[in-house]
Design a protein around this motif. Structure first.
Motif: not given
Length: 510
Positions: A106-107, A57-59, A43-45, A100-101
């Motif tokens: 991160v993984l 994602p970070l969250y 959805a984001e990319e 940002a979240e």
């Protein structure tokens, strides 16, 4: 009467699926959080990730780590869940995600090995969520799966009606009371879409219409099932098996086969380009040996496959004991075997049981290939128990065929007493497993330290408002407070179906 029966089936399905969704705590098993993470990335990319790139994602990593202020990951908490939610613990209030979240990754995500269609569809659904929060995101994706699960039951009922009349339709309602099937489809993941498309494809093939729109729908349904999840591929054997008897036109055969071939080739191409292997499974790539090989625990793999097929707990730890599994599955299996021996099978029965047997054998072969890939990986890593390849719940993708054929046979040929007892057996066990154990797991009221006669996690099954109150406090929802009402509605609707069956002559529609 047929319309009333279908209406009751859909009511039973909607209420039972909604009950499951209403009770689920955050990220409740079967890698749900990793499916959500991939949807978020798409959805984001605007693209699907590769297996090696950072895409969680970070969250969601904060949920995996169970950091305060973020929804905890129920599945990864495992035996620590009761301690985590002890006292008056409440889920964190919804919080709107910052850019940002959402866009800090991160993984890597091992779910990147899966085909892309469901994640692209689910990303579109996620974008409809206003003021995006982790709870709103998870709820929307679960509701998508729930809608597909209800549709799967409706189509399974249609298959049953075409094969066995009212008995086949009622057989579809029994699937609603199989806790493993609920675990498979009532969560954020690609299984609900795969199950629905496979069921729709089978229904259209059995229906056998030669109208152009029906031919196109049949081809697209099979193509979609093939594209969504690799475990649907063995089911394509149903196409020639059904056609062998129904004698379709050449145009229909060509259309369906071409669409299936294009879907398979495009899936292989997309997976090969994005993951480096045509089947998407990273274990088919050479793995660097990091430890001395140990003997593989083949017996343990078989045990896990059987146990997770009978009941797959959301925590991946609780399960029925050996005694519980025997009490649950052996009586209906013995009844089926007895009826097959004592009742003369008609030509139609022999045909559909043979079709089911061939499909089961091919599906078993594909699962063996899947297991061998993970066994090779385990040897390279020095593991006695492979990390995957023992998923007993995968077999329930065959339910739209097996329940109308097998359960429908019992309901049709077993007499009123046998039909009633067979249907009630699964309903009662669903209550015992769900209210007596699974909801107690969700509410943090059980423990692996208190093994019971029926369950690896105890204490003994308990039924009362204490369980529902704990579930409503920890559920993502919606309608968490309505779990008892939804259960009553599903039982009443199924009871109405059974009454219609017993009052009918159980004659077949086809």
């Amino acid at each position: 009467m047929e319309r009333v029966a279908f209406g009751l089936l859909i009511l039973a399905a909607a209420s039972r699926i909604m009950m499951q969704l209403a009770a689920l705590p955050p990220y409740a098993g079967l890698d749900e959080i990793y499916h959500v993470a991939r949807v978020a990335f798409v959805a984001e990319e605007g693209r699907n990730p590769t297996p090696d790139e950072l895409s969680i994602p970070l969250y969601l990593q904060k949920s995996l780590a169970r950091e305060p202020g973020w929804m905890p990951d129920f599945a990864r908490a495992g035996a620590g869940w009761p301690e985590l939610v002890a006292g008056d613990y409440q889920l964190p209030p919804p919080r709107r995600l910052t850019e940002a979240e959402r866009r800090t990754y991160v993984l890597p995500n091992y779910e990147a090995q899966q085909p892309s269609p469901w994640y692209t569809l689910a990303a579109s659904v996620r974008e409809l969520v206003p003021d995006l929060t982790p709870r709103g995101e998870l709820r929307a994706l679960r509701l998508l799966s729930g809608a597909l699960a209800v549709a799967t039951i409706a189509v399974t009922g249609l298959i049953g009606w075409m094969l066995r009349g009212m008995a086949g339709l009622v057989a579809a309602s029994i699937l609603l009371f199989i806790p493993t099937w609920q675990t498979l489809v009532a969560r954020a993941g690609n299984d609900a879409l795969a199950c629905f498309l496979a069921a729709a494809a089978l229904a259209l093939t059995i229906r056998g219409s030669e109208r152009w729109w029906a031919i196109l729908a049949e081809g697209l349904a099979w193509a979609g099932a093939i594209a969504v999840k690799l475990y649907t591929w063995p089911m394509a054997v149903l196409i020639p098996l059904v056609w062998w008897r129904r004698k379709p036109g050449q145009g229909r055969m060509a259309t369906v086969l071409v669409l299936c071939a294009l879907s398979g080739l495009s899936t292989i191409s997309e997976l090969g380009h994005r993951t480096g292997t045509s089947l998407g499974l990273a274990v088919f790539n050479p793995v660097e040996k990091t430890a001395e090989s140990v003997d593989i625990d083949y017996a343990g793999m078989v045990k896990v496959t059987i146990a997770s097929g009978i009941w797959m707990s959301g925590q991946h730890n609780n399960a029925l004991t050996v005694a519980g599994m025997g009490l649950y599955v052996l009586p209906p299996l013995l009844l089926i075997a007895l009826l097959l021996i004592r009742r003369r099978m008609e030509r139609d029965d022999r045909y559909w049981f043979a079709v089911s047997a061939v499909t089961l054998v091919l599906f078993a072969a594909s699962q063996c290939v899947h297991a061998l890939a993970h066994i090779a990986d385990a040897r390279a890593l020095g593991l006695a128990m492979p990390l995957a390849g023992k998923e007993g719940w995968y077999w329930f993708v065959l339910a739209p065929l097996l329940f109308p054929v097998v359960a429908g046979f019992v309901l049709e040929r077993g007499g009123r007493f046998v039909a009633t007892g067979f249907a009630m057996w699964f309903l009662v066990w669903d209550v015992v497993i769900t209210e007596g154990a699974l909801l107690r797991d969700y509410g943090g009221l059980s423990s692996p330290e208190l093994r019971s006669f029926l369950f690896r996690w105890g204490p003994e099954p308990r039924f009362g408002m204490e369980t529902f109150e704990s579930v409503s406090r920890l559920s993502v929802g919606p309608l968490a407070e309505a779990v008892p009402v939804l259960r009553l509605v599903s039982v009443a609707a199924t009871g109405g179906l059974l009454v219609i069956l017993l009052r009918s002559d159980r004659s077949r529609a086809v």
